[in-house]
Design a protein around this motif. Sequence first.
Motif, PDB file in Angstrom:
ATOM      1  N   THR A 287      42.286  23.311  47.095  1.00  0.00           N
ATOM      2  CA  THR A 287      41.627  23.389  45.692  1.00  0.00           C
ATOM      3  C   THR A 287      42.519  23.446  44.488  1.00  0.00           C
ATOM      4  OG1 THR A 287      40.650  25.697  45.563  1.00  0.00           O
ATOM      5  CG2 THR A 287      39.144  23.949  46.276  1.00  0.00           C
ATOM      6  N   SER A 288      42.365  22.745  43.589  1.00  0.00           N
ATOM      7  CA  SER A 288      43.512  22.769  42.216  1.00  0.00           C
ATOM      8  C   SER A 288      43.174  23.670  41.498  1.00  0.00           C
ATOM      9  CB  SER A 288      43.521  21.277  41.764  1.00  0.00           C
ATOM     10  OG  SER A 288      42.271  20.995  41.389  1.00  0.00           O
ATOM     11  N   SER A 289      41.846  24.220  41.379  1.00  0.00           N
ATOM     12  CA  SER A 289      41.453  25.080  40.129  1.00  0.00           C
ATOM     13  C   SER A 289      40.436  26.143  40.740  1.00  0.00           C
ATOM     14  CB  SER A 289      41.009  24.569  39.084  1.00  0.00           C
ATOM     15  OG  SER A 289      39.920  23.538  39.338  1.00  0.00           O
ATOM     16  N   ARG A 290      40.091  27.210  40.092  1.00  0.00           N
ATOM     17  CA  ARG A 290      39.066  28.088  40.512  1.00  0.00           C
ATOM     18  C   ARG A 290      37.712  27.490  40.276  1.00  0.00           C
ATOM     19  NH1 ARG A 290      42.528  30.425  42.501  1.00  0.00           N
ATOM     20  NH2 ARG A 290      43.347  32.489  42.454  1.00  0.00           N
ATOM     21  N   SER A 291      37.702  26.466  39.113  1.00  0.00           N
ATOM     22  CA  SER A 291      36.151  25.903  39.040  1.00  0.00           C
ATOM     23  C   SER A 291      35.894  24.958  40.266  1.00  0.00           C
ATOM     24  CB  SER A 291      36.230  25.021  37.851  1.00  0.00           C
ATOM     25  OG  SER A 291      37.351  24.010  37.739  1.00  0.00           O
ATOM     26  N   GLU A 292      36.865  24.327  40.743  1.00  0.00           N
ATOM     27  CA  GLU A 292      36.585  23.704  42.087  1.00  0.00           C
ATOM     28  C   GLU A 292      36.241  24.587  43.321  1.00  0.00           C
ATOM     29  OE1 GLU A 292      39.716  20.834  43.244  1.00  0.00           O
ATOM     30  OE2 GLU A 292      39.677  19.647  40.963  1.00  0.00           O
ATOM     31  N   MET A 293      36.919  25.475  43.426  1.00  0.00           N
ATOM     32  CA  MET A 293      36.624  26.708  44.301  1.00  0.00           C
ATOM     33  C   MET A 293      35.029  27.104  44.370  1.00  0.00           C
ATOM     34  SD  MET A 293      37.256  28.547  46.908  1.00  0.00           S
ATOM     35  CE  MET A 293      39.047  28.595  46.975  1.00  0.00           C
ATOM     36  N   ALA A 294      34.781  27.498  42.831  1.00  0.00           N
ATOM     37  CA  ALA A 294      33.436  27.893  42.528  1.00  0.00           C
ATOM     38  C   ALA A 294      32.156  26.776  43.031  1.00  0.00           C
ATOM     39  CB  ALA A 294      33.246  28.139  41.196  1.00  0.00           C
ATOM     40  N   GLU A 295      32.621  25.264  42.601  1.00  0.00           N
ATOM     41  CA  GLU A 295      31.633  24.450  43.123  1.00  0.00           C
ATOM     42  C   GLU A 295      31.497  24.490  44.651  1.00  0.00           C
ATOM     43  OE1 GLU A 295      29.888  22.632  41.433  1.00  0.00           O
ATOM     44  OE2 GLU A 295      30.367  23.615  39.456  1.00  0.00           O
ATOM     45  N   SER A 296      32.762  24.305  45.276  1.00  0.00           N
ATOM     46  CA  SER A 296      32.762  24.334  46.682  1.00  0.00           C
ATOM     47  C   SER A 296      31.873  25.701  47.327  1.00  0.00           C
ATOM     48  CB  SER A 296      33.882  24.610  47.464  1.00  0.00           C
ATOM     49  OG  SER A 296      34.932  23.241  47.010  1.00  0.00           O
ATOM     50  N   LEU A 297      32.161  26.833  46.894  1.00  0.00           N
ATOM     51  CA  LEU A 297      31.564  28.071  47.076  1.00  0.00           C
ATOM     52  C   LEU A 297      29.841  27.882  46.939  1.00  0.00           C
ATOM     53  CD1 LEU A 297      33.661  30.885  46.222  1.00  0.00           C
ATOM     54  CD2 LEU A 297      33.435  29.728  48.528  1.00  0.00           C
ATOM     55  N   LYS A 298      29.727  27.136  45.794  1.00  0.00           N
ATOM     56  CA  LYS A 298      28.073  27.023  45.389  1.00  0.00           C
ATOM     57  C   LYS A 298      27.423  26.069  46.463  1.00  0.00           C
ATOM     58  CE  LYS A 298      27.461  26.674  41.109  1.00  0.00           C
ATOM     59  NZ  LYS A 298      27.397  25.997  39.600  1.00  0.00           N
ATOM     60  N   ARG A 299      28.081  24.844  46.762  1.00  0.00           N
ATOM     61  CA  ARG A 299      27.625  24.193  48.039  1.00  0.00           C
ATOM     62  C   ARG A 299      27.410  24.986  49.210  1.00  0.00           C
ATOM     63  NH1 ARG A 299      31.042  20.419  45.365  1.00  0.00           N
ATOM     64  NH2 ARG A 299      32.636  20.605  47.031  1.00  0.00           N
ATOM     65  N   TYR A 300      28.309  25.584  49.423  1.00  0.00           N
ATOM     66  CA  TYR A 300      28.271  26.576  50.798  1.00  0.00           C
ATOM     67  C   TYR A 300      26.996  27.525  50.786  1.00  0.00           C
ATOM     68  CZ  TYR A 300      29.241  30.489  53.920  1.00  0.00           C
ATOM     69  OH  TYR A 300      29.036  31.254  55.036  1.00  0.00           O
ATOM     70  N   CYS A 301      26.868  28.166  49.684  1.00  0.00           N
ATOM     71  CA  CYS A 301      25.847  29.137  49.541  1.00  0.00           C
ATOM     72  C   CYS A 301      24.494  28.174  49.696  1.00  0.00           C
ATOM     73  CB  CYS A 301      25.919  29.794  48.380  1.00  0.00           C
ATOM     74  SG  CYS A 301      27.071  31.057  47.976  1.00  0.00           S
ATOM     75  N   SER A 302      24.216  26.987  49.319  1.00  0.00           N
ATOM     76  CA  SER A 302      23.166  26.290  49.315  1.00  0.00           C
ATOM     77  C   SER A 302      22.740  25.971  50.600  1.00  0.00           C
ATOM     78  CB  SER A 302      23.164  25.000  48.533  1.00  0.00           C
ATOM     79  OG  SER A 302      24.198  24.031  48.703  1.00  0.00           O
TER      80      SER A 302
END
Length: 426
Positions: A132-147
Motif C-alpha cells: 500500500t502506498s499510504s496509510r489511508s489506503e491501508m486503513a481502507e483495506s483494514l476497514k474492508r477486512y473488518c466488514s
Amino acid sequence: MATPGIEQLFEFQRLPKDGFLLLLFLLYAPVGLCLMLLRLFIGVHVFLVSCALPDSLVRRFIVRGMWSVLGMFVKQNDPRLRDRNVKVYICNHVTQFDHNIINLLTSCNTPMLEGSPGFVCWARGFMEFGLTSSRSEMAESLKRYCSMEGSLPLLLYPEEETTNGRMGLLKFSSWPFSVSDSVQPVALFVRRPFIPANIEESSWILELLWTLFIPFTVYQVRWLPTVSRQNGDSSQEFGNEVQELLAMELGVVSTQITRADKVEHLKRKRHVAPRTINSNQSLGARPRAISLGFMAGNSMMEDVRISGMVQQVKEVLPHVPLGVIKRDLVQTNCVDTTITNLLEGAEEMNSNSSGGLNVAAVQTSSFSAIGDTASAPALKPNAKSFGKYPDDSHMSLQDRKEALYKYARRRYIEKHGLNQQTDNAQ
C-alpha cells in the motif's frame, strides 16, 4: 507529571549504567549464554508446535506454557473485560513481539506496516495486506477486512514506533481510528532484569537473542473498557481521547512527539557520533581518549538539556515543528527568547504576505499560531485596522505582538508553576 523530552522516551544503551548491576550482569553472562543456547533449541519446537496446532484455546494454553520455558511470562487482568464484539484493539508499542504476546491471550491479526511480505512476515505472526502506498489506503483495506463476516479482531499500534514504555506515549496517528467507530484500548507493561526491553535501531533477531539470554521477561496486559467515537469527532480527536486513557492507565505522559520526530532524532544521533570522532583524530592517543569521553559526556548532557527546553516551547507553541524549535534554541539558549522569536516570525509572515489584511484575519492566524484553547484571553489590538501610514501600521503590529507574547509567557508560567515558585521565594 512533567512532559519528558524525546531522549527519555527511548533506550539507546543496553548494558546497565549502575556499577553494581553491571557487575551482577557480568557474573550472570556465562549462565545466560548457556540458557540462550538451550532456549534456542526449545524455541524451534515451540515454533513447530504453534504451526501444527489449529488456532484454539487449547493451542494458546500449550504455547503460552512453552513460552514460559523460554523465559517469557504473560499475565493479564480479568479476561472477562475483553470485549468479544470489538473489531479493533489499540495497544501501546514496547517491543517487537507485542503482537505475539497478545495472541497468546486472544486470537487477533496485526498488519505488517513496513517490510517485505513473505515467509519471515508470516513466521513472525504478522498478517500480509499487500503493498500500500499510504496509510489511508491501508486503513481502507483494514476497514474492508473488518466488514467481512467472521474476521478476527485487529491489533493496531497508533504510535507506529516502539518506546521504552516508562515515560510517555508518542502522539497517536489518526488512521487506526478510521477503521472502526469502537475500539478497545490494551495497556501493555514489560519488565525484565538488567537490561531494557527494547533498544532503538536493533533488529528483531538480536532482540530475540537477548530475550532468550535474560532470565525472564514479564508481560502484563490490562484490558480497558471499549471506547466509541462521539458524534462529530474526527479520527484524530477520537485517537487523542484513547491516547489520554491509555496514558492514565500506564501512568505515563501523553506527548505530542510523533513518529517523524523520532526518525529525525535518530538520524541526528547517527550523524553526531562520526563528527565527534573525526574532530579528535588529529590528537594523540591518550589526550584523544580523554577528550572523546569528555566531549561525549558533555554532548549527551547538552542534548538532554536542549530536549527539555524544546519540549517546554512545544507545550506553549504545539504547532511549531520540533526541528524549528531546536534550531532557534541552539542559537538563543533561552526558552523565553525562542518563544518570542517564533511569535514574531509568525506575525511578520502574516503582515508581509498581505499588507492590507484586516485585523480579524491576522488575529485568527495569531491564535492558531499559539494553539486553540478555551481559556484564551480576548486579545484586542488598539488599532481597528492597519494604519494608512507606516508608523501607524508599525504600532498596530507591535500591539499585537506584545499581546501575543504576554499570552504565551503567561501560559508557559502557569504550565510550569513558576508563579508559585516566585511567591514562595518572596
